[in-house]
Design a protein around this motif. Structure first.
Motif, mmCIF file in Angstrom:
data_model
loop_
_atom_site.group_PDB
_atom_site.id
_atom_site.type_symbol
_atom_site.label_atom_id
_atom_site.label_comp_id
_atom_site.label_asym_id
_atom_site.label_seq_id
_atom_site.Cartn_x
_atom_site.Cartn_y
_atom_site.Cartn_z
ATOM 1 N N ARG A 56 0.824 -1.202 0.000
ATOM 2 C CA ARG A 56 0.000 0.000 0.000
ATOM 3 C C ARG A 56 0.851 1.243 0.000
ATOM 4 O O ARG A 56 2.004 1.218 0.392
ATOM 5 N N TYR A 57 0.271 2.319 -0.424
ATOM 6 C CA TYR A 57 0.903 3.612 -0.547
ATOM 7 C C TYR A 57 0.306 4.546 0.501
ATOM 8 O O TYR A 57 -0.897 4.520 0.759
ATOM 9 N N SER A 58 1.145 5.355 1.122
ATOM 10 C CA SER A 58 0.708 6.462 1.960
ATOM 11 C C SER A 58 -0.167 6.053 3.144
ATOM 12 O O SER A 58 -1.203 6.647 3.410
ATOM 13 N N ALA A 117 -3.410 3.144 0.492
ATOM 14 C CA ALA A 117 -4.060 2.806 -0.773
ATOM 15 C C ALA A 117 -3.134 2.000 -1.669
ATOM 16 O O ALA A 117 -1.915 2.055 -1.536
ATOM 17 N N ASP A 118 -3.733 1.245 -2.552
ATOM 18 C CA ASP A 118 -3.010 0.574 -3.631
ATOM 19 C C ASP A 118 -3.712 0.983 -4.920
ATOM 20 O O ASP A 118 -4.754 0.432 -5.273
ATOM 21 N N PHE A 119 -3.162 1.995 -5.573
ATOM 22 C CA PHE A 119 -3.813 2.542 -6.759
ATOM 23 C C PHE A 119 -3.720 1.618 -7.964
ATOM 24 O O PHE A 119 -4.467 1.790 -8.918
ATOM 25 N N THR A 120 -2.825 0.628 -7.918
ATOM 26 C CA THR A 120 -2.735 -0.307 -9.048
ATOM 27 C C THR A 120 -3.979 -1.175 -9.144
ATOM 28 O O THR A 120 -4.326 -1.648 -10.220
ATOM 29 N N TYR A 128 -7.706 1.596 1.925
ATOM 30 C CA TYR A 128 -7.867 0.749 3.107
ATOM 31 C C TYR A 128 -8.245 1.539 4.351
ATOM 32 O O TYR A 128 -7.969 2.734 4.451
ATOM 33 N N ASN A 129 -8.832 0.830 5.320
ATOM 34 C CA ASN A 129 -9.083 1.385 6.645
ATOM 35 C C ASN A 129 -8.695 0.381 7.748
ATOM 36 O O ASN A 129 -9.017 0.586 8.911
ATOM 37 N N ASP A 130 -7.990 -0.686 7.380
ATOM 38 C CA ASP A 130 -7.587 -1.677 8.377
ATOM 39 C C ASP A 130 -6.432 -1.145 9.234
ATOM 40 O O ASP A 130 -5.731 -0.226 8.841
#
Length: 127
Positions: free
Chosen positions: A36-38, A54-57, A62-64
């Motif tokens: 994930r990013y950021s 996030a994983d924009f790919t 996410y919120n975990d």
């Protein structure tokens, strides 16, 4: 003169050995889930926490929340971040609590939340 020369050589060798140490990285348990990013991260009482990101790919936000325990070298999933899916959030800790807020979801947000690791609860706080 010979003793001064020996002293200089000994001193030189001790400096070289103290600066010539080899540092070795030790691999620890991998972070669970997908890359994930950021994401946001903080530490409380010697444990590491990360949440959101996030994983924009794959178009996923996410919120975990995950806790890393360095004593057991293990990750444990915790309560989901109450502020919902987001990335680019700010995070820090004060005392026994973690704080996460702002970021994008996908629009900019200005809310803030407090995490209590003992109770495993996220609580909204003043923006």
């Amino acid at each position: 003169m010979k003793s001064v020369f020996i002293l200089i050589i000994t001193f030189s060798l001790s400096i070289k050995s103290s600066y010539g140490q080899q540092y070795v990285w030790t691999q620890k348990q991998a972070v669970p889930g997908l890359a994930r990013y950021s994401s946001a991260s903080f530490t409380v009482n010697g444990k590491g926490y990360f949440t959101t990101g996030a994983d924009f790919t794959i178009g996923q936000i996410y919120n975990d929340t995950w806790e890393y325990n360095p004593v057991t070298n293990a990750w444990t999933q915790k309560a989901n971040f109450l502020g919902g899916q987001r990335y680019g959030a700010a995070a820090f800790s004060i005392g026994n609590f973690g704080y996460v807020g702002t970021g994008w979801s996908p629009a900019a947000t200005n809310d803030f939340y407090k995490y209590d690791p003992v109770l495993n609860v996220w609580t909204p706080i003043s923006n």
